[in-house]
Motif scaffolding. Structure first.
Motif, short mmCIF file in Angstrom:
data_model
loop_
_atom_site.label_atom_id
_atom_site.label_comp_id
_atom_site.label_asym_id
_atom_site.label_seq_id
_atom_site.Cartn_x
_atom_site.Cartn_y
_atom_site.Cartn_z
N HIS A 6 2.87 8.03 1.71
CA HIS A 6 2.45 9.14 0.85
C HIS A 6 3.62 10.11 0.63
O HIS A 6 3.40 11.33 0.51
CB HIS A 6 1.29 9.92 1.47
N GLU B 22 -6.21 1.86 -4.91
CA GLU B 22 -7.10 2.05 -3.76
C GLU B 22 -8.35 2.74 -4.29
O GLU B 22 -8.33 3.91 -4.66
CB GLU B 22 -6.42 2.90 -2.68
N ASP C 249 0.94 2.52 3.74
CA ASP C 249 0.14 3.63 3.20
C ASP C 249 1.03 4.86 3.07
O ASP C 249 0.64 5.98 3.41
CB ASP C 249 -1.06 3.90 4.12
N HIS D 183 1.59 5.13 -2.16
CA HIS D 183 1.02 6.14 -3.07
C HIS D 183 2.11 6.97 -3.74
O HIS D 183 3.08 7.36 -3.11
CB HIS D 183 0.10 7.10 -2.29
N HIS E 190 0.86 -1.19 0.00
CA HIS E 190 0.00 0.00 0.00
C HIS E 190 0.89 1.23 0.00
O HIS E 190 1.34 1.70 1.06
CB HIS E 190 -0.93 -0.05 1.23
N HIS F 56 -4.92 6.20 -5.56
CA HIS F 56 -6.37 6.32 -5.51
C HIS F 56 -6.95 6.38 -6.93
O HIS F 56 -6.62 7.30 -7.70
CB HIS F 56 -6.79 7.60 -4.76
FE FE Z 1 -3.95 4.90 0.97
#
Ligand code: FE
Ligand code: AMP
Ligand code: ZN
Ligand code: FE
Length: 296
Positions: A262, A79, A260, A24, A22, A54
């Motif tokens: 970023h 996602e 996750d 981004h 996961h 996303h």
């Molecule tokens: Fe996410």
């Protein structure tokens, strides 16, 4: 890049350690291009990664190339935005067909709505703060999925807030007067779309502060092809997490853990949560819409 897969049967994986599924890039609200995201993951010692922007698959080719040249195995992912009543639900999808008509229609509708919504929110904010649409565009890579984080970055650049966190706690909060909803399908539709495209749907950060989704909705998602839950995520909290652990054991579902990441947009670091090799093998065995990319 040839994405079309057919399921791999029994898999013999070229790595021994856990993975981070996961991450981004700046194709959505991460702050780095896909190749830099892969570099960051590699620096943390990861050997299997997925890119999960996303509502877009645009970063797959660059990420796959970068990951495999660093000796990492790459799983294509996304996602997908969904919503149940007032709450947003994020459905991670792995190894689906990026050209599937239903997925393409759904993601393009979500991205269009995100753009309109970001413009409306910016119009509202601009009545009280010195920020305009061009400032948001300046924070967004051309063609990327636009989100509140890009508005946050514009507010930071203008010196109006310190960081994304401050923007989300105030101006961008769902209860703020500036907030506008985006179009997002219900979670069952989102799960069915990923499963229908040959993918493996997993609910992202399923035990956050908002608590668990209702039991009947969870049952309908499982009937629609839901494969598992991302139990390893910094936003998950007890007691919801414990209840999900029991569900996962009882139903023998797939469990993942991921960062996750970023970029500099969040404190999350690649590898802070990981997914076991055994679970990665289950995802690869189940996915038949696209193929993992192994280092050559
Ligand atoms: Fe996410
Ligand atoms: P949106 O999908 O446009 O409504 O924005 C939600 C996204 O913003 C989520 O996917 C998160 O990655 C990000 N986000 C939410 N809260 C925060 C926060 N406090 N700090 C930084 N990013 C956040
Ligand atoms: Zn995000
Ligand atoms: Fe999310």
């Amino acid at each position: 890049m040839q994405w079309h897969g057919e399921g791999s049967g029994t898999v013999d994986l070229p790595f021994a350690g856990p993975g981070d599924l996961h991450l981004h890039s700046d194709w959505s609200d991460g702050t780095e291009p896909p190749a830099d995201v892969m570099l960051a993951a590699h620096r943390e010692g990861l050997r299997c990664v997925a890119l999960t922007d996303h509502d877009t698959t645009e970063g797959w080719a660059e990420a796959a190339e970068a990951a495999t040249s660093l000796g990492m195995t790459f799983l294509p992912g996304m996602e997908l935005s969904a919503r149940h009543e007032w709450r947003s639900v994020h459905v991670l999808g792995y190894l689906f067909d990026p050209d599937d008509a239903r997925i393409r229609a759904l993601t393009s509708r979500i991205r269009d709505s995100r753009l309109t919504r970001a413009r409306t929110m910016t119009d509202r904010i601009s009545r009280d703060y010195d920020v305009e649409w061009a400032d948001i565009v300046a924070q967004t890579v051309d063609g990327a999925t636009v989100g509140r984080p890009h508005i946050a970055d514009a507010l930071v650049a203008k010196g109006l807030v310190r960081d994304r966190g401050e923007a989300f706690a105030g101006i961008l909060h769902p209860r703020s007067d500036y907030y506008v909803d985006l179009y997002a399908p219900d979670p069952v539709t989102a799960v069915a779309a990923i499963a229908g495209a040959g993918g493996v749907p997993i609910i992202a950060h399923p035990a956050g502060r908002a608590g668990l989704l209702p039991v009947d909705l969870t049952e309908r998602m499982l009937e629609a092809g839901l494969a598992g839950f991302e139990l390893g995520h910094r936003e998950n909290v007890e007691p919801a997490l414990g209840r999900l652990r029991r569900l996962v054991e009882r139903e023998d579902l797939i469990v993942t853990g991921s960062s996750d990441y970023h970029g500099v947009g969040k404190p999350n670091v690649p590898g802070e949560n990981t997914t076991s090799v055994a679970m990665i093998a289950r995802i690869i065995e189940r996915g038949r819409g696209s193929s993992p990319v192994f280092p050559s």
